[in-house]
Structures are given as C-alpha cells and as structure tokens.
Design a protein around this motif. Sequence first.
Motif, PDB file in Angstrom:
ATOM      1  N   TYR A   1       0.000   0.716  -4.224  1.00  0.00           N
ATOM      2  CA  TYR A   1      -0.955  -0.273  -4.727  1.00  0.00           C
ATOM      3  C   TYR A   1      -2.170  -0.352  -3.808  1.00  0.00           C
ATOM      4  N   LYS A   2      -3.337  -0.466  -4.424  1.00  0.00           N
ATOM      5  CA  LYS A   2      -4.547  -0.635  -3.628  1.00  0.00           C
ATOM      6  C   LYS A   2      -4.561  -2.076  -3.115  1.00  0.00           C
ATOM      7  N   THR A   3      -4.516  -2.215  -1.804  1.00  0.00           N
ATOM      8  CA  THR A   3      -4.291  -3.532  -1.198  1.00  0.00           C
ATOM      9  C   THR A   3      -5.353  -3.852  -0.157  1.00  0.00           C
ATOM     10  N   VAL A   4      -5.697  -5.130  -0.084  1.00  0.00           N
ATOM     11  CA  VAL A   4      -6.588  -5.588   0.988  1.00  0.00           C
ATOM     12  C   VAL A   4      -5.941  -6.802   1.643  1.00  0.00           C
TER      13      VAL A   4
ATOM     14  N   ARG B   1     -11.003   0.524   6.612  1.00  0.00           N
ATOM     15  CA  ARG B   1      -9.931   1.329   6.022  1.00  0.00           C
ATOM     16  C   ARG B   1      -8.813   1.507   7.045  1.00  0.00           C
TER      17      ARG B   1
ATOM     18  N   ALA C   1       0.835  -1.201   0.000  1.00  0.00           N
ATOM     19  CA  ALA C   1       0.000   0.000   0.000  1.00  0.00           C
ATOM     20  C   ALA C   1       0.874   1.257   0.000  1.00  0.00           C
TER      21      ALA C   1
ATOM     22  N   ASN D   1      -5.172   3.643   0.966  1.00  0.00           N
ATOM     23  CA  ASN D   1      -5.376   2.599  -0.052  1.00  0.00           C
ATOM     24  C   ASN D   1      -5.162   1.183   0.499  1.00  0.00           C
ATOM     25  N   LEU D   2      -5.336   1.063   1.821  1.00  0.00           N
ATOM     26  CA  LEU D   2      -5.195  -0.258   2.459  1.00  0.00           C
ATOM     27  C   LEU D   2      -6.473  -0.605   3.226  1.00  0.00           C
ATOM     28  N   ASP D   3      -7.023  -1.789   2.927  1.00  0.00           N
ATOM     29  CA  ASP D   3      -8.223  -2.258   3.621  1.00  0.00           C
ATOM     30  C   ASP D   3      -7.943  -3.551   4.371  1.00  0.00           C
TER      31      ASP D   3
ATOM     32  N   THR E   1     -11.505  -4.240  -7.527  1.00  0.00           N
ATOM     33  CA  THR E   1     -11.229  -2.945  -6.899  1.00  0.00           C
ATOM     34  C   THR E   1      -9.807  -2.807  -6.365  1.00  0.00           C
ATOM     35  N   HIS E   2      -9.096  -3.925  -6.206  1.00  0.00           N
ATOM     36  CA  HIS E   2      -7.776  -3.876  -5.575  1.00  0.00           C
ATOM     37  C   HIS E   2      -6.687  -4.457  -6.478  1.00  0.00           C
ATOM     38  N   ASP E   3      -5.437  -4.040  -6.224  1.00  0.00           N
ATOM     39  CA  ASP E   3      -4.293  -4.580  -6.985  1.00  0.00           C
ATOM     40  C   ASP E   3      -3.735  -5.830  -6.323  1.00  0.00           C
TER      41      ASP E   3
END
Lengths: 269, 102
Positions: free
Chosen positions: A32-35, A76, A28, A82-84, A112-114
């Motif tokens: 990068y959009k990360t979960v 969030r 993140a 950008n981290l979930d 929605t995430h990378d």
Amino acid sequence: MAKVIVVTSGKGGVGKTTTSASVATGLAKRGYKTVVIDFDVGLRNLDLIMGCERRVVYDFVNVIHGEATLKQALIRDKRLANLDILPASQTRDKDALIKEGVEKVLNELRKTHDYIICDSPAGIETGAVMALYFADEAIVVTNPEVSSVRDSDRILGILSAKSKRAMDGEDPIKEYLLITRYDPNRVQTGEMLSIDDIMELLGIPLAGVIPESMSVLQASNSGTPVIHDELSISGLAYQDLVERLLGEEVPIRFISPVKKGLFKRLFGT
Amino acid sequence: MSILDYLLRKKKKSAAVAKERLQIILAREHIDRSGPDYLPELKKDILKVVEKYVAIDYDKIQVTIENDGNCEILELNISLPDFAADTVPLTKVRSTSAAKRV
C-alpha cells in the motif's frame, strides 16, 4: 478510498511513534502507498525512529503555511519506495497547526496514498486534537499501567466527542486497542494488569499486544522501525497488528509467560 | 489473629488493586463527561459552600442528572465524614426540578 489512521494515547512514552513507524512500514511492505505524518510540532521524533533525520529540509508546518510544496517536504523511505514521511517542524509550536491547513494537506495526500498514518503528540491539546480530528480509524496505544489506561479512556472520550466524524454526525471513528510493553510473566504473578483487565476497562476491541522487548530500543537506536526485525517478538507482533488492520484474522501471540532457566534466574536477563 | 493466620493471609495482588482503582475513577470521570459541561463546576461550588461547615473531599460529593420522563432530576449526594465509628451517616439531598422540560 484512502484511510486516515491516528496513533494516539494521551500519555507520553507509551510507544506512539514506535507504533506509527512500524504500522506505516508494515502497510507499505504489504504494497500500500503509505505516508506517515509527525504531528508533534516542536518535538519531532518520527524522523529519528524512521532513520531519515538528516534528510529533513521542509516540514509539515512549512507546507501548511505555503512555504514549501508537499512534494518538497515528503521524504521517501530509504528501504521502501511506496512509503513517505512528513516530518514535524522543530522550531514552531503546536498552534501552527491550523485545522484548514491540516485538512488541505490530508486531502491532497488522500489522492496519492492508500494509508495516511498520523503520529499524535502526547496530551490533549491542539496537536493531539489535530492528529485525531480527521481520522477514520484510531489505534489507542496503552501500557498495562494505571495512568496510561486512564489517559487512553480520556482520549476515547475525545475521539467520540471532538473528532470531525463525531461533530458531523457521521459513522464513528473505528477504535482499536493496542497494548504495548506487555510482560506476561508479571501478569501471571499479579503485578501487571492483564489484557482482559484493560479490555474490560476501556471497552474497545483489541488489535494487538506488543510484548516488552529489548529489540524496540535497539531498533530506535539504529533508526530502523522494529517491524523490520523479523527475529524479534515485538517486530512479529507489529506484523500481526498490520494484518489485523487489513481485516485478517490473526491470533494474538507472545502472551504466555516464559519460564526462566536457572541460569537466567541467577544472573538476570 | 494468630501468627498462622497472619502468615497464611493472602496479600491482594497489586494488579487487582490497580483494576479496582481504575474502575472507580473511570466511572466517576464518565459521569463528569456525560453530564452537562457545568456539572464539574457546580460540584466545585457546592464543595466550597459545604467546606465552610464540614471538611469533606471532592469525591464525597456526587452530582448526577437523570432523565426521568419529561423532567430532569438533579441528584446531589454528600457523604459526611464518620463522627461515630460504627455509623456511616449519609446526608442525601434530593432536589427534583421539573424546570427543564425535555
């Protein structure tokens, strides 16, 4: 294309959750959009390590069973926008993870995430198999210790036989070895398995070595992933790991023995 | 052995022992894993029969299946315990079955 990375080990207590939290945070931080998903249903802990335990309302199992939407359950991160975090249920058991349900949630997150980081529970039962089943890549966390190496070998067997990629005959899961709690001084005196020993035994490429360090406990005490601690060698080693996951060539650091001074020899660390 | 020998004798480092043990156990588990699902069960059943006559350990029995051209060979190795100190008796039963054509 979103990537699903499972953090697994077979054995408990080797640093899967610590690694999941730091890898997700590191990715993140790099934009990068990360979960990060906690697959340890019944024994959730990722929320504590990420420091969001008081904000958990809905969880992964609620989403799978249609009791909450994904948007309601995602938390969030308080430091990175950008981290979930998707927490595990504390009241259900591991059989609540149904393959179709997990797949549906992952497919939604892929849009929605990378990066989707799956924090696996210990063991080789449903929860662990669900965490690795849809993975594209796997970080196998191993301590330089006999039972951990054996369990990692076992997990490697499961990755190559029971994952979706293996069953569908697709390209195999990309496997990375991460050695944690490494103590170069004890390796030098012949008391601890070396990096080369473990690589030879497990036969997968090395992605990182996290040295034994006090800062990991301090980070978990405060609910801040250790990668945020830029003064800690463990934090820096996790940053290196994230860079290697992104395909960058970074030399392995902090693996040479440190000489103890007379003072430390006399009075301990 | 003199006292000097005893003092100079190098003790094997524990990490080396760990590595050696792991090499052996992982190799064994890989064989169990690579063969058909029934191999470990077969091994347990053979052990039960042999145990009626001789006391042996589970890892003294090795069952492997090899693919040899157009037939599969089931190889069974049973190491019997030492009766005479200086000999290592090894009973080797090699049964070749061409029943299953590949």
